[in-house]
Design an enzyme around this catalytic site. Structure first.
Site, mmCIF file in Angstrom:
data_model
loop_
_atom_site.group_PDB
_atom_site.id
_atom_site.type_symbol
_atom_site.label_atom_id
_atom_site.label_comp_id
_atom_site.label_asym_id
_atom_site.label_seq_id
_atom_site.Cartn_x
_atom_site.Cartn_y
_atom_site.Cartn_z
ATOM 1 N N SER D 15 0.786 -1.115 0.161
ATOM 2 C CA SER D 15 -0.130 0.196 -0.043
ATOM 3 C C SER D 15 0.784 1.250 0.044
ATOM 4 C CB SER D 15 -0.893 0.020 1.291
ATOM 5 O OG SER D 15 -0.182 -0.061 2.401
ATOM 6 N N ASP D 191 -1.727 4.696 12.455
ATOM 7 C CA ASP D 191 -1.520 3.524 12.239
ATOM 8 C C ASP D 191 -0.049 2.965 12.460
ATOM 9 O OD1 ASP D 191 -1.002 3.818 9.845
ATOM 10 O OD2 ASP D 191 -2.582 2.574 8.997
ATOM 11 N N HIS D 194 0.721 3.914 7.472
ATOM 12 C CA HIS D 194 0.433 4.585 6.200
ATOM 13 C C HIS D 194 0.535 6.116 6.646
ATOM 14 C CE1 HIS D 194 -2.116 0.790 6.014
ATOM 15 N NE2 HIS D 194 -1.627 0.931 4.684
#
Lengths: 217, 217, 217, 217, 217, 217, 217, 217
Positions: D15, D191, D194
């Site tokens: 990601s 988190d 990210h």
């Protein structure tokens, strides 16, 4: 047929009346009458007695109790100057006592129900040509069920007020009871309150028969 | 506590199990366990017995009947290789007989129900360490109500199969009956089937107590 | 069980309390209590003590700091006339110092936090039967972490005010610390603040145990 | 500047690379490069070295582990015939061990990670002009934190493979560690994985500096 | 580096500044700075000079002309008490003369532009530590193009006012002109105004270089 | 009027033709012809020559290059059996060379363009009654602009093929050039390609005049 | 009442039948019968003859012509094994000749209509207990209107086939004609085809009367 | 060409004018003129007479009757200071008499229509250079149709007022009547009121011809 030419017929009540009608008008094109018994009544009148030009208005609001009707009676009934008025209220007055039992300020007990309904009906009766009182109902065939019992008591209040005021009385509970002899309530409504088309057609037919609709016309 | 370290605990059933779980996995982050009793069971196990590392998997699918479980048993149970299996099925098998009474091919009558459930349980019992059978239920306190009566008959089948196969038996109907002594069913579920958190917490607690969960831990 | 029959139990706080509750009511049907520990507390009370009829109200608002509670205290606490009040606040007061460190007007430092919280609690304590103060927490097991350290200091303020005012004190941080001995924080919450059901069930159980809930009932 | 005229520079990863890039192309107009460090690298190359005509392609997919890269290596790397290849993988390989600890088949342990990554890099190195290996990272400054510790071990594997294969090695963890001396991780990413634009700009700058980008041009 | 510790740096302008920033705040988490050059400036400052704690605020609004800035200057600039102010305005003042040529009341001609901008800058200069004036631009390399010509005249006004007020002057048009020697404008922006990341990165770098950003730090 | 009674007139091309037409049909009710010049041509034919019953079909697809037309020529042209065919293609063949200059496999250079277009036209010419070739265009009045220059070269190819095949040739660029003597291109299209209604009406009028439409009818 | 206990009554047709029914089932809960005359027929049967358990299935599909019925006759009629079949088709066969006059392959002229309908009816008649043929209609009172004239011709075909096959014939056009003596068609349907509830109630009543429904029951 | 350089041409009316124009401006980019005849008029003027710089403004509102125009005349006409004014109103004044015949307060009968329209036109005529009155129309070729008859009477009123006030008169009904000699009304509009592009192009051409547009320019 009791309703005459060019008269305005106004329905007021809760979600059974509302059925996603156009707001605020409650009349017009494109499903403005909702998708319940009021729209069916309008459709029967228009398709069978088009020459009478009866104007139907739907002023139901989902979740309403008699307390809510009182708050909007001036605007939604009196100011509308109906010739005929139909009132069906009480389901939520009772239901809230059973589904949110600890939130007592949301309950409308029978004394308030009777007093408020009588005030509204008595004050309006002289101004209209016809007034129809329909009982609240509960799609529970067991008359010993607590909520059904309460609903029947509220229905009895409606009957009493109808007699006092010489209004047309319609016992919707009786109509459903007869149907439930053959059909389990879940086939009409999972929640025993909001029926499918079968229930609304039954309500429409019962109403129309009570105002002298000629089914053979 | 009957479930041991590192075991996989799989739930299969209908919407009561499903509760909008992640599909097809039925486990993981972000609400993958749904928002019903399976997620609560998982939360209790994780927060109270984190050292056991019990892996919960939710394979409920809304609307399922025992006939549907049979069709997906290989993929959703056998291939998953669970150590513990929990089965709660039958509500829709009964309900459809009452809410769409004329569509008989959607009904699962008691003979088919018993035969199918027994086959599934008997074939799987030898492959798992623990097997829990939970009755279907109906949030109707009146035991003379036709649908309640039918549901009780199906629950009796579950009990019989649990005894035959030496499985853990959980009488969800009995748990709800006790609660309904004080609470009208509409306060749990308008449709008498899909309860709010109060009902799901009750199911979770009942399940956990039956597998030896230590509430004082 | 410390809460008596027919009492109103009101929760106020931030997103941990809020959890997408119905606004503005914070009570009723259809998930009105949110999907967090407040709803679970309500579900346990309803399913275990239905005869008590305890009315739960959720007045949490996501992102709130103690400064925000003060601004809406009259409307959301005093006017509600709760019998029992539960306050959990402080996470955002601390968090903003660490996630938007340059926007200092969004920080609530410990002096303001203590002064404001004390004012609110002292003014309200005489009007309620029970008052519960829950610490803010941070799902960070490392007590030397700067934000954890700050959070612990705020938790100590809560404890002090609880003692001063003779309120029930609940150390949520301690409950989570114990759980984190076996579970890494990412398994509860990626952001170390908003837990999944495992965290909310833990909060609910901890709360209930502190108010005398009988787990064997 | 190590990359020459008209070369294709392909990024593959999870990601952090993906950042909502256009799929499947990973290049083109209208945000096709995503909104993360790959797009910033492309923007710096285009705006500073437009005469080189370097073609950037983004083949990141959120949630990927090295196991997933292997599965799509032929299609997304080999078939693309890149001149330069950039690989950053490993965050999810580690993270899943900590956020879904009981679902062990979703974990990629270090032996598999090292073996798989080495195979991919060794097989591809001969076909490209330049190969860049970037470590996975965790925005946790405490090196004793269990997940950080694991991440560091995976980063060491990357370093080892980079040295074995004579690839360019970029220590993203070191870059973030330096930044976290002044900034708490929550200011970069709730988190800890990210990051916001600050983190992605840091990644882009670190990458560019390592390939000889001239900041004074 | 010209901006000192703990200073507030406010950007005001049109869509080039706005870039879908959070409204009304223009600062905070979750993309609050938009996705254009302001966010990139903030990211560079945060990731390179975290110890300075510079607070960036984005007050751009898409479509704004200098006339609109004047209308909201008190609220969005003065009341914000910035230490540094950056103004880039004029693109829409010019563009509307060319894309809706018949709607003359939407045009801001150069006299009004100069007078209004001078008033705003002169009144604010004494209240800030630093003031940066950036020219409007048009991604049209042909200096004989009518709209480019007009834009250059507006840019010259910006330069004049910057000199008069001793503000930092940034010639964005010159930066883009240099880039367009190698890149056709359609590769930056189909509409020759709203660039992709390559253009915004160029703007950010140009701005940062002008305020003494150390690219080798 | 060159098109006779009951003929089918098919348009094929890129987004200028497409304009959100119904797919795959490209004809029918409810905006099936799109909202561009094809729909306007259809509307003029229908409202002025209803007695001719000319059937218009729109087979434009946004983003198409001549390479894409070739791929779908059998299905979208040959199988449709048109009596008249109108082709306008080439804008994207050129544009991609300028807006994604580094992605060379997305460019269709002039040799391929000419060869492909000639093949398509030559093979189809014998099967239709009328064939119209419209040039691609670019709303850039500066003939020295690189992309305009390239577009003109492609337009010259169209002219050459029209002459070779004795097709009707329409110079859309010339039509726009005349209009741009009075109107700046931004008033027609921000991106200099996709015009507003003014541009599409101009295209429709130019087309109709070239097929002998009688404007005084 | 001509339909006996436990029979399946299937309706097939176009949008007048369809009315957004559930697809593909055409029966069940939650509005599965659509919101048109089929649902009203079902509601009347269920509420008046619940003891008969007549199962209604709606297989209408909007836009269908007789050509489309033929294509799905096996699946949607034969495989369904209905006891009673109701067919109303033809409106679109005619309408397309008038609203898309140049697209002749979308027209179904009267020869094809008659041949196809006869084949379907003749082949199915022996397999059902009852077969009802309803004419298509057009809400245009002027019998000299070209489309009305054509529709009447198609209706005559239906009548002829009904007589040949000894099916029940229902003249919907006649029913609407009578209504339109008092109501202008726009009050039923702006497009003269898709009526509001008044029109659908009329269709339902006309159908029910023709199958012997007892309105006084 | 009757309209001179730099003039403002304002259209007011109902849905035929509105056609989803930008509200409240009614002019500008991005489809601000709607997708009907007003936008086509604007496109013809801009593409054919760009040197005149005629500014078009669309102030149509769907559903309006002359009564509604009166209510907003000051704001939408007088305050706009148009040089030329175009009025097309009356369709809804008539239509409501036929589609909601029982809701008489929604009807505007011919006396009110004539009186109101005359007041508006007479008061505005002296303030404008040009005034165009367009008739309402009904896409019904049968002149004996009741609604068509009424519409013709309203059109005659428009003609009378145009003559009285020396305004330009446009008979839209006549234009459509001629077209309907060859095309059935359903090919223009299912509801006989809101035409497709063919109808709007016809309206635009008719309007332009009446103001001296040179089609050969």
């Amino acid at each position: 047929m009791k309703i005459n030419k060019d008269k305005k017929l106004l329905f007021i009540g809760d979600s059974i009346t509302d059925c996603d009608r156009a707001k605020p008008e409650g009349e017009g094109m494109f499903g403005a009458y909702g998708n319940g018994y009021v729209s069916f009544v309008n459709a029967f009148l228009t398709s069978t007695y088009p020459e009478l030009g009866i104007r139907v208005v739907n002023k139901g609001i989902s979740g309403n109790k008699v307390r809510d009707l009182k708050a909007r009676w001036q605007e939604d009934v009196v100011d509308q100057k109906p010739d005929w008025l139909v009132v069906m209220i009480g389901i939520n007055d009772v239901w809230r006592q059973y589904d949110i039992p600890f939130m007592k300020d949301h309950h409308v007990y029978i004394e308030e129900y009777e007093k408020t309904l009588r005030e509204l009906i008595e004050s309006t009766k002289p101004t209209v040509e016809g007034l129809v009182l329909m009982t609240p109902y509960y799609l529970e065939p067991n008359k010993e069920d607590p909520m059904r019992k309460t609903m029947d008591a509220y229905g009895a209040v409606v009957k009493k007020i109808a007699e006092e005021t010489n209004s047309i009385f319609i016992d919707t509970q009786a109509a459903f009871d007869k149907l439930m002899e053959n059909i389990y309530p879940a086939a009409l409504a999972w929640d025993r309150v909001h029926p499918n088309d079968s229930g609304h057609i039954l309500l429409a037919r019962t109403f129309l028969t009570n105002i002298g609709f000629d089914w053979t016309k």
